[in-house]
Design an enzyme around this catalytic site. Structure first.
Site, mmCIF file in Angstrom:
data_model
loop_
_atom_site.group_PDB
_atom_site.id
_atom_site.type_symbol
_atom_site.label_atom_id
_atom_site.label_comp_id
_atom_site.label_asym_id
_atom_site.label_seq_id
_atom_site.Cartn_x
_atom_site.Cartn_y
_atom_site.Cartn_z
ATOM 1 N N GLU A 184 0.888 -1.168 0.000
ATOM 2 C CA GLU A 184 0.000 0.000 0.000
ATOM 3 C C GLU A 184 0.918 1.207 0.000
ATOM 4 O O GLU A 184 1.594 1.483 0.988
ATOM 5 C CB GLU A 184 -0.929 -0.022 1.222
ATOM 6 C CG GLU A 184 -2.099 0.947 1.091
ATOM 7 C CD GLU A 184 -1.772 2.330 1.615
ATOM 8 O OE1 GLU A 184 -1.488 3.224 0.764
ATOM 9 O OE2 GLU A 184 -1.784 2.538 2.829
ATOM 10 N N CYS A 192 -1.997 8.803 2.862
ATOM 11 C CA CYS A 192 -1.868 8.370 1.478
ATOM 12 C C CYS A 192 -3.167 8.589 0.716
ATOM 13 O O CYS A 192 -3.153 8.884 -0.480
ATOM 14 C CB CYS A 192 -1.449 6.905 1.433
ATOM 15 S SG CYS A 192 -2.455 5.811 2.452
#
Length: 458
Positions: A230, A264
């Site tokens: 990720e 993010c």
């Protein structure tokens, strides 16, 4: 042997130092994890679930302590820190309640045999490489499903999160996870590579930068180990219309400035139809300028410092470069004149594809606003980056918004909300934002052996 240093980004001073893992200890860590795996995998799923439930209870019981550690360690405002602790508890509890059912044997159509079944079996010791921006949440979404599945975990946290990582290990062990079924290590990147090369290790999950993800993925591939990544994001926030622009800009600013913009899946690119553009920019600038930036331990603070002085300086350099290349600075743009890693909430406009800011991720409190003339142009702009984590579309016309959301090249598309994360929802991206999924049943399936057993009569 390196050293993990916990610095206080509010003051810029060193808080504590922790001795790192020694090179000659790496193999022993892998072997301890493998030995613990043999016992942990044989533990009934119901007992593993009960341990996760006790872990959730401990997170809630020690919530103030947990929150205070990351407020000091990486500058997360007290209210946000408390929310993250509760989210981590919710993840452990979700897997405690739903995990055993996800491991149940599945009967298939026999297809010519007496029986065809699929079993979900653990695969062995795993390495988790975690980032600093959400110290508890990121760990929980990797650890909870994999401990429940019967895997063991070696956890390498970010070097600035030494205190919170030690506290997480303490809580898991107190809840009943055997000492070597969850091992917290203060390891270097080279030591992680050595771990992945060890025969005992079966997989790795990393949340972090593209550079770190590529390095770990390469070592994992060379050693034929499963990996889940990720990575970064440059999420679009597409505004098609608004019945209440003040409310819309307040939501937009709150989403971008949460965690000082260090997420993010934060909305980093605001893509607005031209007839709404001026009002949106004015509203976001107003919201950014009214944001209370200060000591994260103060309940009145809305945005704290960035995680470190180096993180602040990186954002400052990116903004300075954008302006030099022709972007318009609407507000902010500089470090605050005070101790610590504080940076002004910043709004940039007039960004063009030839500028660095167009294609890179700015990991801090910076909003980039773009003007487009149609939903089709909005989709084209949203997809014109190498990232593909998440994105959102905002409109009173739900059908139109869903149509636009379905065209986004992302792992998570939202309509009239952004970045929602819940224990039962899949989390992950595409393109350079990584691969694999965490949370929900999808997170449970990444590191299990989907094992077929087929029985036929002689």
């Amino acid at each position: 042997m390196g050293t993990y240093v916990t610095a206080n980004p509010t003051t810029g001073t060193t808080d504590r130092e922790f001795p790192g893992l020694k090179d000659d200890e790496v193999a022993g860590v892998a072997e301890r994890s493998l030995a613990a795996y043999q016992e942990w995998r044989a533990t009934e799923a119901s007992e593993r679930a009960a341990i996760l439930s006790r872990t959730a209870d401990e997170y809630e019981r020690r919530a103030d302590e947990l929150a205070a550690v990351i407020t000091t360690e990486m500058g997360k405002p007290a209210k946000e820190a408390a929310g993250e602790v509760q989210l981590a508890a919710d993840i452990y509890r979700w897997y405690a309640e739903h995990g055993p059912d996800l491991l149940e044997t599945e009967a298939l159509d026999p297809q010519g045999a007496d029986a065809s079944i699929v079993q979900a079996a653990p695969i062995g010791p795993l390495v988790g490489v975690m980032p600093w921006n959400y110290p508890y949440y990121q760990v929980a979404r990797f650890v909870a499903p994999n401990l429940l599945a019967g895997n063991t975990v070696i956890l390498k946290h970010a070097s600035i999160c030494a205190a919170s990582s030690a506290l997480m290990a303490e809580i898991l062990h107190d809840a009943g996870v055997p000492a070597d079924a969850y091992i917290n290590v203060y390891a270097s990147s080279d030591q992680i590579a050595d771990l992945l090369a060890h025969n005992a290790i079966r997989g790795v999950s990393l949340t972090g930068s593209e550079k770190a993800g590529a390095a770990v993925a390469k070592v994992a591939a060379e050693n034929l180990k499963k990996s889940v990544l990720e990575l970064g994001g440059s999420d679009p926030f597409i505004l098609l219309d608004s019945a209440d622009m003040e409310r819309t800009t307040k939501i937009a600013a709150g989403a971008r400035l949460s965690n000082a913009g260090q997420a993010c899946n934060s909305p980093k690119r605001f893509i607005v139809l031209d007839e709404l553009y001026d009002d949106f920019v004015d509203g976001v600038v107003k919201q950014f300028e009214s944001t209370v930036v200060g000591d994260p331990s103060d309940d009145s603070t809305q945005m704290g410092p960035l995680s470190s002085l180096s993180a602040r300086d990186t954002v400052a350099e990116q903004v300075e470069t954008a302006v030099k290349q022709g972007a318009t600075l609407r507000t902010g743009g500089k470090p605050l004149e005070r101790d610590g890693a504080f940076f002004e909430p910043t709004v940039l406009t007039d960004i063009t594809p030839d500028m660095d800011a167009y294609s890179e991720e700015i990991f801090g409190p910076v909003a980039m606003v773009y003007k487009v003339s149609s939903p089709e142009d909005a989709v084209a702009l949203a997809n014109d980056v190498e990232f593909g984590l998440s994105g959102s579309v905002w409109s009173g016309n739900i059908g139109k918004a869903e149509e636009v959301a379905d065209q986004l090249e992302v792992g998570m598309a939202y309509v009239n909300e952004h970045g929602t994360t819940l224990p039962g929802l899949p989390f992950g991206g595409v393109k350079r934002s990584g691969y694999g999924r965490e949370l929900g049943r999808w997170g449970m399936g990444e590191f299990v052996n989907t094992k077929l057993r087929r029985t036929a009569s002689q």
